[in-house]
Design an enzyme around this catalytic site. Structure first.
Site, short mmCIF file in Angstrom:
data_model
loop_
_atom_site.label_atom_id
_atom_site.label_comp_id
_atom_site.label_asym_id
_atom_site.label_seq_id
_atom_site.Cartn_x
_atom_site.Cartn_y
_atom_site.Cartn_z
N ASP A 42 0.87 -1.18 0.00
CA ASP A 42 0.00 0.00 0.00
C ASP A 42 0.91 1.23 0.00
OD1 ASP A 42 0.82 0.44 2.61
OD2 ASP A 42 -1.18 0.39 3.49
N HIS A 43 0.32 2.41 0.18
CA HIS A 43 1.11 3.64 0.15
C HIS A 43 2.16 3.68 1.26
CE1 HIS A 43 -2.47 3.98 2.60
NE2 HIS A 43 -1.86 4.91 3.32
N CYS B 150 3.33 -2.74 3.97
CA CYS B 150 2.41 -1.64 4.29
C CYS B 150 3.13 -0.76 5.31
CB CYS B 150 1.05 -2.15 4.78
SG CYS B 150 1.04 -3.01 6.36
N GLY B 151 2.41 0.02 6.10
CA GLY B 151 3.07 0.91 7.04
C GLY B 151 3.82 0.14 8.12
N THR B 152 3.16 -0.87 8.67
CA THR B 152 3.76 -1.66 9.75
C THR B 152 4.07 -3.10 9.32
OG1 THR B 152 1.57 -2.36 10.43
CG2 THR B 152 2.48 -0.40 11.54
N GLY B 153 3.48 -3.52 8.24
CA GLY B 153 3.56 -4.94 7.83
C GLY B 153 2.45 -5.77 8.46
N GLY C 167 -1.13 -5.04 9.07
CA GLY C 167 -2.45 -5.14 8.42
C GLY C 167 -2.41 -6.02 7.18
N ASN D 88 8.70 -22.03 9.96
CA ASN D 88 7.28 -21.82 9.61
C ASN D 88 6.99 -22.04 8.13
OD1 ASN D 88 7.83 -18.81 11.42
ND2 ASN D 88 7.06 -20.70 12.33
N ARG E 233 7.09 2.07 7.67
CA ARG E 233 7.20 3.09 8.72
C ARG E 233 7.99 2.58 9.92
NH1 ARG E 233 0.87 4.48 7.78
NH2 ARG E 233 1.18 5.59 5.81
N ARG F 189 9.30 -32.15 13.66
CA ARG F 189 8.49 -31.26 14.50
C ARG F 189 7.94 -30.07 13.71
NH1 ARG F 189 13.70 -29.82 15.48
NH2 ARG F 189 14.19 -27.64 15.91
N HIS F 190 8.71 -29.61 12.73
CA HIS F 190 8.23 -28.47 11.92
C HIS F 190 7.12 -28.92 10.98
CE1 HIS F 190 11.31 -26.24 13.78
NE2 HIS F 190 12.30 -26.83 13.13
#
Ligand code: RB5
Length: 151
Positions: free
Chosen positions: A7-8, A64-67, A69, A98, A108, A133-134
């Site tokens: 996103d922006h 995104c801004g924080t990753g 959302g 994972n 950001r 286990r993984h």
């Protein structure tokens, strides 16, 4: 082939990641957005997540801004394991343990230099598929997704 989206708030990181991919000759497709104009991150999360879950793309990268959302939205698509990464250890472990198939970062909170470093680690670290286990834990995640979790 890598699916890219942002996103922006994450476009600055995506631009640097594109430079890195170009320099390495790694193929990608950019699902947008393409400017700083405010957009809704679930649109790009969905496009990239569907492309990766459908098998057309090996991995995805979303910013995104924080990753956060964009990772929450991507993780709603079946088969997606999207991980927000903010350090090198996380970039490595989310592949090894994972088997994350989408890397998420925040423009950001993470510098462009670090985002390229995390991308490099993410793309070059294999899943530890030889460790039972993984495999068991990834299967448990799928069971949650499929409504068949029974442990
Ligand atoms: C957009 O302002 C911002 O909310 C978005 O980029 C992201 O940080 C959401 O998690």
């Amino acid at each position: 082939m890598i699916a890219l989206g942002c996103d922006h708030g994450g476009i600055n990181l995506k631009r640097e990641i594109i430079k890195y991919l170009d320099s390495k000759g790694i193929e990608y497709y950019d699902f947008g957005c393409y400017s700083e104009e405010s957009v809704d991150y679930p649109i790009y999360a969905y496009k990239v997540a569907k492309a990766v879950a459908g098998g057309e793309f090996e991995k995805g990268i979303l910013c995104c801004g924080t990753g956060i959302g964009i990772s929450i939205a991507a993780n709603k698509v079946k088969g997606i394991r999207a991980a927000v990464v903010s350090n090198e250890f996380g970039a490595e472990m989310t592949r090894r343990h994972n088997n994350a198939n989408i890397l998420c970062m925040g423009g950001r909170v993470t510098s462009e230099k670090d985002a390229v470093k995390f991308t490099d680690i993410f793309l070059n670290t294999p899943y530890s598929s030889d460790e039972n286990r993984h495999i068991r834990r990834i299967k448990m995640i799928s069971d949650i997704e499929n409504g068949s979790f029974d442990y």
